[in-house]
Design a protein around this motif. Structure first.
Motif, short mmCIF file in Angstrom:
data_model
loop_
_atom_site.label_atom_id
_atom_site.label_comp_id
_atom_site.label_asym_id
_atom_site.label_seq_id
_atom_site.Cartn_x
_atom_site.Cartn_y
_atom_site.Cartn_z
N PHE A 1 1.92 5.96 42.49
CA PHE A 1 2.80 7.37 42.57
C PHE A 1 3.23 7.27 40.81
N ALA A 2 3.07 7.09 39.77
CA ALA A 2 3.59 7.19 38.30
C ALA A 2 2.25 7.68 37.68
N VAL A 3 1.13 6.98 37.45
CA VAL A 3 0.18 7.59 36.68
C VAL A 3 -0.80 8.15 37.11
N TRP A 4 -1.49 7.96 38.57
CA TRP A 4 -2.75 8.28 39.45
C TRP A 4 -1.91 9.25 40.06
N LEU A 5 -0.91 9.20 41.10
CA LEU A 5 -0.72 10.52 41.73
C LEU A 5 0.35 11.39 40.91
#
Length: 325
Positions: free
Chosen positions: A159-163
């Motif tokens: 949720f923080a790095v990918w999306l």
């Protein structure tokens, strides 16, 4: 009157429990290698024997354990938590700066775990041995078996790095100055992922307890009597089954208050939250005895207060408790 007497007995019983916790931890910490002076000297890059001796005398480390314990307890009577050598300010001030983050994290995680767990437990009990029950029970088992640090790291990655939907850590944005509602929303945005991480294990426990409690209550005579009188199924569930099934859930809140506070250490470390859990970890690493004892004192008071409120709520839900004690 019986309700007030119950409250008074609970408060009196909390005093020796708090004393045992503080004295036990104080004596246990004396067995740990190193002390505050060792940590200070390491931070300074070394010191001569005279300076080390002066520091030990200043922090009263040359006194006997019994003298230091008596001095600490006497200061506690005057609500003096001492001075933090590592942070260079009173322990009470250090804890006051970190306490809001922990309270927000624990409160929001407990609210999510209790409400969602109760809802899923009721649905599973009402659809027992069907696909909703199987799905909910399987998810509960997965959440319970999943370590909080692993879930937190995976949440950061997804949720923080990918999306790039949520921040990877921190309590609030430090690059802008926000006030009022904007700051509240910003803090909630930062706490959303840590809150979900901390609540997962407890949510799994609550839903399984609620499911089992609902199934047990549904077989009682008063439930059959209510249905025989023509009460609707919604009224039976809400007015009769749910209130009695909540009793184990309420008890579990008090039992798990300390566990959730301990779990915040891992979550706050993973998400870099400035809370009591991370402060306790730093105090242990830096041998800051006064800060660590102050954290334990405040944490013990918090757990005792939660259990006290749970006892009162339990007596309200079941009047027989206040009547028999």
């Amino acid at each position: 009157m019986r309700f007030l007497a119950l409250a008074g007995r609970r408060l009196l019983a909390a005093v020796p429990a708090l004393l045992i916790i503080l004295v036990g931890l104080f004596l246990l910490l004396q067995l740990a290698p190193g002390d505050t002076v060792d940590a200070l000297v390491a931070q300074m890059g070394g010191a001569d024997a005279t300076m080390i001796a002066n520091l030990r005398d200043y922090y009263q480390l040359n006194d006997s354990v019994s003298v230091r314990l008596g001095d600490y307890l006497w200061r506690l009577v005057h609500l003096d938590l001492g001075y933090s050598a590592i942070y260079g300010k009173p322990v009470a001030l250090v804890i006051a700066e970190r306490l809001p983050a922990t309270l927000l994290l624990m409160g929001s995680a407990l609210a999510i775990a209790f409400s969602v767990g109760m809802l899923l437990g009721v649905i599973a009990a009402r659809r027992v041995n069907r696909w909703p029950d199987t799905l909910i029970s399987s998810l509960g088992l997965v959440f319970y078996a999943m370590p909080s640090f692993w879930f937190g790291l995976m949440g950061i990655f997804v949720f923080a790095v990918w999306l790039d939907w949520l921040p990877s850590g921190g309590f609030e944005s430090i690059d802008v100055s926000l006030h009022g509602l904007a700051r509240v929303l910003d803090i909630a945005w930062h706490l959303s992922l840590p809150t979900i991480t901390l609540s997962m294990i407890f949510l799994a426990i609550y839903l399984r307890i609620m499911r089992a409690s609902m199934l047990e209550v549904s077989t009682q005579d008063f439930i059959r009597t209510a249905r025989a009188k023509g009460a609707g199924e919604t009224r039976v569930v809400v007015r009769h089954m749910l209130r009695n099934a909540l009793l184990p859930m309420v008890t579990l809140i008090g039992l798990q208050a300390g566990t959730m506070l301990g779990g915040s250490v891992v979550v706050e470390t993973v998400f870099s939250l400035p809370g009591l859990g991370r402060l306790a970890y730093e105090a242990v690493v830096q041998r800051d005895l006064n800060t660590l004892l102050g954290i334990v004192f405040v944490s013990a008071l918090l757990v005792i207060a939660i259990n006290f409120l749970v006892d009162l709520l339990y007596a309200r839900l079941d009047p027989r408790i206040a009547a028999t004690r």
